[in-house]
Write a protein that holds these residues in place. Structure first.
Motif, PDB file in Angstrom:
ATOM      1  N   ARG A   1       0.917  -1.217   0.090  1.00 23.40           N
ATOM      2  CA  ARG A   1       0.255   0.108   0.211  1.00 23.40           C
ATOM      3  C   ARG A   1       0.857   1.090  -0.198  1.00 23.40           C
ATOM      4  NH1 ARG A   1      -3.070  -1.158   4.428  1.00 23.40           N
ATOM      5  NH2 ARG A   1      -5.209  -1.383   3.363  1.00 23.40           N
TER       6      ARG A   1
ATOM      7  N   ARG B   1       3.977 -11.832  11.286  1.00 25.40           N
ATOM      8  CA  ARG B   1       2.968 -11.914  10.785  1.00 25.40           C
ATOM      9  C   ARG B   1       2.848 -13.207   9.700  1.00 25.40           C
ATOM     10  NH1 ARG B   1       2.237  -6.722   7.629  1.00 25.40           N
ATOM     11  NH2 ARG B   1       0.582  -7.563   6.743  1.00 25.40           N
TER      12      ARG B   1
ATOM     13  N   GLU C   1     -10.190  -7.175  10.846  1.00 22.19           N
ATOM     14  CA  GLU C   1      -9.165  -6.985   9.815  1.00 22.19           C
ATOM     15  C   GLU C   1      -8.830  -5.806   9.614  1.00 22.19           C
ATOM     16  OE1 GLU C   1      -6.244  -9.228   7.425  1.00 22.19           O
ATOM     17  OE2 GLU C   1      -7.657  -9.851   9.001  1.00 22.19           O
ATOM     18  N   THR C   2      -9.653  -4.924   9.122  1.00 25.93           N
ATOM     19  CA  THR C   2      -9.497  -3.500   8.868  1.00 25.93           C
ATOM     20  C   THR C   2      -8.865  -2.706  10.013  1.00 25.93           C
ATOM     21  OG1 THR C   2     -11.501  -2.451   9.454  1.00 25.93           O
ATOM     22  CG2 THR C   2     -11.118  -3.410   7.216  1.00 25.93           C
TER      23      THR C   2
ATOM     24  N   ASP D   1      -4.297 -11.563   3.266  1.00 25.06           N
ATOM     25  CA  ASP D   1      -4.592 -10.091   3.612  1.00 25.06           C
ATOM     26  C   ASP D   1      -5.753  -9.934   2.714  1.00 25.06           C
ATOM     27  OD1 ASP D   1      -3.045 -10.204   5.814  1.00 25.06           O
ATOM     28  OD2 ASP D   1      -1.626  -9.083   4.989  1.00 25.06           O
TER      29      ASP D   1
ATOM     30  N   SER E   1       2.281   0.033   4.157  1.00 21.73           N
ATOM     31  CA  SER E   1       2.404  -1.264   4.523  1.00 21.73           C
ATOM     32  C   SER E   1       2.271  -2.219   3.608  1.00 21.73           C
ATOM     33  CB  SER E   1       0.889  -1.426   5.404  1.00 21.73           C
ATOM     34  OG  SER E   1      -0.084  -1.249   4.460  1.00 21.73           O
TER      35      SER E   1
ATOM     36  N   PRO F   1      -6.385  -6.152   1.782  1.00 20.57           N
ATOM     37  CA  PRO F   1      -5.613  -4.891   1.928  1.00 20.57           C
ATOM     38  C   PRO F   1      -6.404  -3.525   1.874  1.00 20.57           C
ATOM     39  CG  PRO F   1      -4.796  -5.930  -0.023  1.00 20.57           C
ATOM     40  CD  PRO F   1      -5.466  -6.890   0.608  1.00 20.57           C
ATOM     41  N   ASP F   2      -7.683  -4.008   0.838  1.00 18.59           N
ATOM     42  CA  ASP F   2      -8.308  -2.919   0.632  1.00 18.59           C
ATOM     43  C   ASP F   2      -9.964  -3.111   0.991  1.00 18.59           C
ATOM     44  OD1 ASP F   2      -9.081  -4.704  -1.212  1.00 18.59           O
ATOM     45  OD2 ASP F   2      -9.332  -3.280  -2.989  1.00 18.59           O
TER      46      ASP F   2
ATOM     47  N   ASP G   1      -5.312  -3.745  10.439  1.00 24.04           N
ATOM     48  CA  ASP G   1      -4.637  -2.539   9.378  1.00 24.04           C
ATOM     49  C   ASP G   1      -4.389  -1.228  10.068  1.00 24.04           C
ATOM     50  OD1 ASP G   1      -3.857  -4.072   7.099  1.00 24.04           O
ATOM     51  OD2 ASP G   1      -5.835  -3.442   6.041  1.00 24.04           O
TER      52      ASP G   1
ATOM     53  N   HIS H   1       1.489  -6.480   2.231  1.00 21.57           N
ATOM     54  CA  HIS H   1       0.330  -7.393   2.748  1.00 21.57           C
ATOM     55  C   HIS H   1       0.648  -8.683   2.104  1.00 21.57           C
ATOM     56  CE1 HIS H   1      -2.256  -4.257   4.582  1.00 21.57           C
ATOM     57  NE2 HIS H   1      -1.839  -3.522   3.577  1.00 21.57           N
TER      58      HIS H   1
END
Length: 243
Positions: free
Chosen positions: A62, A164, A130-131, A81, A75, A83-84, A134, A77
């Motif tokens: 990202r 992770r 999950e967000t 993951d 970040s 990621p968005d 993040d 991922h």
């Protein structure tokens, strides 16, 4: 190719409990696979996404695009993951996503995710969680880049990525395939290339890690974690690697 639904299930189980009905709902999700070459954008800042990306193979980064054309990476991922995922709730992306090395993503339509939220609120909370993880990673990155020495911030990033990956069973013993270039490391940690090279050399000299040819090898986890002031609590993972 990995089982896409299993990838998502395994990831959400790292921090949330899933019922049998939750598992069925996940397995009913449709998706479209998208293969990405190194540095290819998955979505750009300002675009309106129609689906959420699940990383199936490789790694995604990202970033913000600066006026001078450089990327500030925020970040990274890995497999599992989303990621968005926040794009489900936001009209326009305020950042971009690109492949770090070769990557494969599964695009899950937002409409299906929203229907799943309504039918299975507990599963919706798992994706929401999950967000939130993040967001915790973002907060830690701010502290890392603003309050730690060059050596500590690089050690912390390597610790975070390895930890992770180990929780997600993506490591091979003490090694992790990490296709991040030296330039991308610099764009992540606010370092010039010369400083990146000096910092890696300093960490090698400490005999806690090695990083070369896209492979991160941990020599002394406790020592590296001490240098990087790394405490995994901010990752909020209920599973932890055995050490």
């Amino acid at each position: 190719m990995k089982d896409v639904h299993r990838v998502l299930i395994d990831k959400l189980r790292e921090h949330s409990r899933l019922s049998a009905d939750d598992l069925t709902a996940i397995r009913n999700l449709s998706f479209t696979l998208r293969e990405l070459e190194s540095s290819e954008d998955l979505i750009r800042q300002g675009e309106t996404p129609k689906g959420a990306a699940l990383v199936v193979e490789g790694m995604v980064g990202r970033y913000h695009l600066q006026r001078n054309g450089r990327r500030q990476f925020l970040s990274f991922h890995m497999v599992g993951d989303l990621p968005d995922a926040q794009g489900v709730f936001l009209e326009r992306m305020d950042h971009s996503l690109c492949a770090i090395g070769h990557a494969v993503t599964a695009i899950i339509p937002h409409r299906e995710i929203l229907r799943m939220f309504e039918a299975r609120p507990g599963l919706g909370f798992a994706i929401w969680r999950e967000t939130l993880v993040d967001a915790a990673i973002f907060r830690e990155a701010i502290t890392n880049n603003s309050a730690r020495t060059m050596k500590a911030r690089m050690a912390h990033l390597f610790c975070e990525l390895f930890y992770r990956a180990e929780v997600s069973k993506l490591t091979d013993g003490n090694s992790l395939q990490l296709p991040i270039s030296l330039a991308q490391l610099g764009d992540t940690l606010g370092m010039a290339i010369a400083t990146v090279n000096r910092t890696i050399s300093s960490l090698r000299a400490s005999k806690t890690m090695d990083f070369r040819y896209g492979v991160l090898t941990i020599r002394n986890w406790q020592g590296l974690a001490k240098i990087g002031e790394f405490d995994p609590g901010y990752l909020h993972l209920k599973r932890a690697p055995a050490r």
